[in-house]
Design a protein around this motif. Structure first.
Motif, PDB file in Angstrom:
ATOM      1  N   ALA A 126       0.825  -1.219   0.000  1.00 35.27           N
ATOM      2  CA  ALA A 126       0.000   0.000   0.000  1.00 35.27           C
ATOM      3  C   ALA A 126       0.858   1.267   0.000  1.00 35.27           C
ATOM      4  O   ALA A 126       0.547   2.246   0.674  1.00 35.27           O
ATOM      5  N   ALA A 127       1.964   1.219  -0.738  1.00 36.89           N
ATOM      6  CA  ALA A 127       2.883   2.364  -0.790  1.00 36.89           C
ATOM      7  C   ALA A 127       3.059   2.860  -2.221  1.00 36.89           C
ATOM      8  O   ALA A 127       4.010   3.549  -2.550  1.00 36.89           O
ATOM      9  N   GLY A 128       2.131   2.483  -3.099  1.00 38.19           N
ATOM     10  CA  GLY A 128       2.222   2.965  -4.479  1.00 38.19           C
ATOM     11  C   GLY A 128       3.145   2.131  -5.344  1.00 38.19           C
ATOM     12  O   GLY A 128       3.730   2.630  -6.301  1.00 38.19           O
ATOM     13  N   LEU A 129       3.293   0.855  -5.017  1.00 40.76           N
ATOM     14  CA  LEU A 129       4.044  -0.037  -5.913  1.00 40.76           C
ATOM     15  C   LEU A 129       3.133  -1.189  -6.362  1.00 40.76           C
ATOM     16  O   LEU A 129       3.586  -2.289  -6.648  1.00 40.76           O
ATOM     17  N   ALA A 130       1.846  -0.872  -6.400  1.00 40.36           N
ATOM     18  CA  ALA A 130       0.841  -1.808  -6.925  1.00 40.36           C
ATOM     19  C   ALA A 130       0.789  -3.140  -6.177  1.00 40.36           C
ATOM     20  O   ALA A 130       0.717  -4.207  -6.793  1.00 40.36           O
ATOM     21  N   SER A 131       0.804  -3.071  -4.852  1.00 39.78           N
ATOM     22  CA  SER A 131       0.682  -4.315  -4.079  1.00 39.78           C
ATOM     23  C   SER A 131      -0.683  -4.954  -4.306  1.00 39.78           C
ATOM     24  O   SER A 131      -0.817  -6.180  -4.266  1.00 39.78           O
ATOM     25  N   ALA A 208      13.052   3.137  -6.899  1.00 44.80           N
ATOM     26  CA  ALA A 208      13.639   3.924  -5.814  1.00 44.80           C
ATOM     27  C   ALA A 208      12.590   4.074  -4.723  1.00 44.80           C
ATOM     28  O   ALA A 208      11.570   4.752  -4.913  1.00 44.80           O
ATOM     29  N   VAL A 209      12.837   3.396  -3.615  1.00 45.87           N
ATOM     30  CA  VAL A 209      11.853   3.434  -2.519  1.00 45.87           C
ATOM     31  C   VAL A 209      12.052   4.721  -1.727  1.00 45.87           C
ATOM     32  O   VAL A 209      12.992   4.849  -0.951  1.00 45.87           O
ATOM     33  N   VAL A 210      11.187   5.669  -1.966  1.00 49.55           N
ATOM     34  CA  VAL A 210      11.258   6.960  -1.269  1.00 49.55           C
ATOM     35  C   VAL A 210      10.672   6.810   0.136  1.00 49.55           C
ATOM     36  O   VAL A 210      11.191   7.343   1.102  1.00 49.55           O
ATOM     37  N   SER A 211       9.586   6.089   0.217  1.00 54.53           N
ATOM     38  CA  SER A 211       8.991   5.801   1.527  1.00 54.53           C
ATOM     39  C   SER A 211       8.209   4.498   1.435  1.00 54.53           C
ATOM     40  O   SER A 211       7.438   4.311   0.503  1.00 54.53           O
ATOM     41  N   SER A 212       8.432   3.620   2.415  1.00 58.28           N
ATOM     42  CA  SER A 212       7.678   2.362   2.384  1.00 58.28           C
ATOM     43  C   SER A 212       6.453   2.434   3.297  1.00 58.28           C
ATOM     44  O   SER A 212       5.803   1.434   3.565  1.00 58.28           O
ATOM     45  N   LYS A 213       6.175   3.663   3.786  1.00 58.94           N
ATOM     46  CA  LYS A 213       4.989   3.841   4.650  1.00 58.94           C
ATOM     47  C   LYS A 213       3.704   3.637   3.851  1.00 58.94           C
ATOM     48  O   LYS A 213       3.643   3.955   2.665  1.00 58.94           O
ATOM     49  N   GLN A 214       2.684   3.147   4.537  1.00 61.31           N
ATOM     50  CA  GLN A 214       1.382   3.000   3.886  1.00 61.31           C
ATOM     51  C   GLN A 214       0.831   4.376   3.549  1.00 61.31           C
ATOM     52  O   GLN A 214       0.885   5.295   4.365  1.00 61.31           O
ATOM     53  N   LYS A 215       0.299   4.514   2.318  1.00 57.79           N
ATOM     54  CA  LYS A 215      -0.220   5.831   1.909  1.00 57.79           C
ATOM     55  C   LYS A 215      -1.491   6.183   2.672  1.00 57.79           C
ATOM     56  O   LYS A 215      -2.191   5.300   3.175  1.00 57.79           O
ATOM     57  N   PHE A 283      -2.152  14.247  -2.555  1.00 54.81           N
ATOM     58  CA  PHE A 283      -0.708  14.382  -2.785  1.00 54.81           C
ATOM     59  C   PHE A 283      -0.057  13.026  -2.622  1.00 54.81           C
ATOM     60  O   PHE A 283       0.193  12.593  -1.510  1.00 54.81           O
ATOM     61  N   TYR A 284       0.185  12.350  -3.722  1.00 57.96           N
ATOM     62  CA  TYR A 284       0.854  11.055  -3.597  1.00 57.96           C
ATOM     63  C   TYR A 284       2.378  11.204  -3.618  1.00 57.96           C
ATOM     64  O   TYR A 284       3.084  10.450  -2.983  1.00 57.96           O
ATOM     65  N   ALA A 314       0.262   5.551  -7.340  1.00 58.16           N
ATOM     66  CA  ALA A 314      -0.383   6.289  -6.262  1.00 58.16           C
ATOM     67  C   ALA A 314       0.443   6.188  -4.979  1.00 58.16           C
ATOM     68  O   ALA A 314       0.064   5.524  -4.013  1.00 58.16           O
ATOM     69  N   GLY A 315       1.599   6.841  -4.992  1.00 60.57           N
ATOM     70  CA  GLY A 315       2.513   6.844  -3.852  1.00 60.57           C
ATOM     71  C   GLY A 315       3.768   7.605  -4.250  1.00 60.57           C
ATOM     72  O   GLY A 315       3.915   8.001  -5.409  1.00 60.57           O
ATOM     73  N   PRO A 316       4.697   7.811  -3.309  1.00 60.92           N
ATOM     74  CA  PRO A 316       5.874   8.640  -3.596  1.00 60.92           C
ATOM     75  C   PRO A 316       7.031   7.917  -4.275  1.00 60.92           C
ATOM     76  O   PRO A 316       8.029   8.543  -4.651  1.00 60.92           O
ATOM     77  N   ASN A 317       6.927   6.582  -4.420  1.00 60.99           N
ATOM     78  CA  ASN A 317       8.075   5.799  -4.899  1.00 60.99           C
ATOM     79  C   ASN A 317       8.255   5.860  -6.409  1.00 60.99           C
ATOM     80  O   ASN A 317       7.291   5.772  -7.157  1.00 60.99           O
TER      81      ASN A 317
END
Ligand code: ADP
Ligand code: DP6
Ligand code: CO
Length: 363
Positions: A126-131, A208-215, A283-284, A314-317
């Motif tokens: 759920a961090a914008g890498l299409a999990s 590039a993993v900018v943040s692995s936090k849940q969006k 703001f993703y 849909a995330g910062p990565n």
């Protein structure tokens, strides 16, 4: 259901599905229940060694209810999407026999049996890498495996679509198009493979993993708000994407990196513009994401032609696509120089050790 009443047996199946990253984004539904999109989309399926979901499904007469664990934590299966997928797979379940364990399940018995499902993602959830793409494709694929479902990839893809739209593309490797379709029943809203894993195997993808936090805003609720409030979304879906999809198909077919990169970056930027055009705005991307875009844009401009493409879901990565190893290496050097991992939140890079398109597909 021989043995079912007698013993406390457990039967299991495990599957693995890769994620996929859209280069022409799906953003907006015209039907929430069936998950029918407002535009076509195109994606690249990634190498499952780097980004995938692994799911084990167990069935036993001793399970009193269906339950699911994601990355070790129990989650609710009560949502409509999981239920749709479970229902559609159960409907297609066939007889299963495991001679060694002495287990025989007749197809009519599947409705009485409950499942326990455990899934792990080898990348941020759920961090914008299409999990949700990897996760729901794997959910459907593995349940189908356990229940001896005979349906082909097309049918499994349509069921996965009802779990998460982007999941319908993860059933195939390589480059995949999800055709929005025209019918209200979803019968023509299907994913098709445009080119297989080997077609463009010089490409290298760096995450590039900018943040692995849940969006904060899930894709589902974000796109619902965009459909309701963004005038730009309507324009994008009706006027921009149809033409862009044709050009993207051509670029992929002819392995035209310049065109592929321009279309990919433009579509990512327009998707995030739609998010900003949503009320309240979504703001993703964050400052680090914006700095990565600037770095790539400056590099591409100084060379006069794209050296690398970027796209953000849909995330910062950042998902960065280089046409070959040489450019990927230069890119990685630049990332490490401008974003030394220890003093900012760009925490890690996941890099394919070979062309990321090889080995894609279900295992
Ligand atoms: P993402 O950008 O990662 O796809 P979404 O907001 O689209 O984020 O979806 C995240 C949701 O997808 C999770 O909250 C969970 O419900 C579901 N999901 C993610 N991974 C899995 C998995 N491996 N198995 C089942 N469901 C999953
Ligand atoms: C930005 O497939 O996660 O990744 O259908 O509601 O589950 P649901 O949404 P989801 O949306 C994906 C949006 C995207 C772009 C894309 O994958 O095409
Ligand atoms: Co998703």
């Amino acid at each position: 259901m021989a043995a079912a009443e007698e013993g406390q047996w457990v039967l299991m199946a495990t599957g693995r599905s890769p994620t996929n990253i859209a280069v022409i984004k799906y953003w907006g539904k015209r039907d929430e229940a069936l998950i029918l999109p407002v535009n076509d989309s195109i994606s690249v399926t990634l190498d499952p060694d780097h980004l995938s979901a692994t799911t084990t499904v167990a069935v036993s007469p001793s399970f009193p209810s269906d339950r699911m664990w994601l990355n070790g934590k129990e989650i609710s299966l009560s949502g409509g999407r999981f239920q749709s997928c479970l229902r559609e797979i159960r409907k297609r379940a066939q007889d299963v026999e495991d001679e060694k364990k002495g287990i025989r399940i007749k197809k009519e018995d599947w409705g009485k049996l409950h499942v326990h499902i455990a899934s792990y993602n080898n990348f941020p959830t759920a961090a914008g890498l299409a999990s949700s793409a990897a996760g729901l494709a794997c959910f459907v694929f593995t349940l189908g495996k356990l229940m001896n479902v005979k349906e082909d990839h097309g049918e499994l893809s349509s069921i996965a679509r009802q779990g998460s739209g982007s999941a319908c593309r993860s059933i195939y490797g390589g480059f995949v198009k999800w055709c929005m379709g025209k019918n209200n029943d979803g019968s023509d809203s299907i994913a098709v493979q445009l080119a297989d894993e080997a077609h463009w195997n010089d490409l290298v993808i760096i995450i590039a993993v900018v943040s692995s936090k849940q969006k904060e805003t899930s894709s589902t609720s974000g796109m619902r708000d965009s459909v309701e409030t963004s005038p730009l979304l309507q324009y994008r879906a009706q006027t921009v994407v149809p033409e862009r999809v044709l050009k993207m198909e051509e670029a992929i077919k002819s392995r035209n990196f310049e065109s592929f990169a321009r279309l990919t970056c433009a579509d990512s930027n327009q998707f995030h513009a739609v998010c900003l055009d949503t009320s309240p705005p979504i703001f993703y991307m964050n400052d680090t994401s914006h700095r990565i875009i600037s770095l790539v844009e400056k590099w591409n401009q100084s060379e006069g032609t794209p050296r690398v493409a970027y796209t953000f879901d849909a995330g910062p990565n950042a998902v960065l696509i280089a046409p070959n190893r040489k450019n990927a290496t230069i890119l990685l050097q630049k990332l490490l120089y401008y974003f030394p991992p220890q003093d900012n939140d760009l925490s890690s890079y996941m890099v394919g050790d070979k062309s990321i398109l090889s080995d894609a597909g279900l295992k």
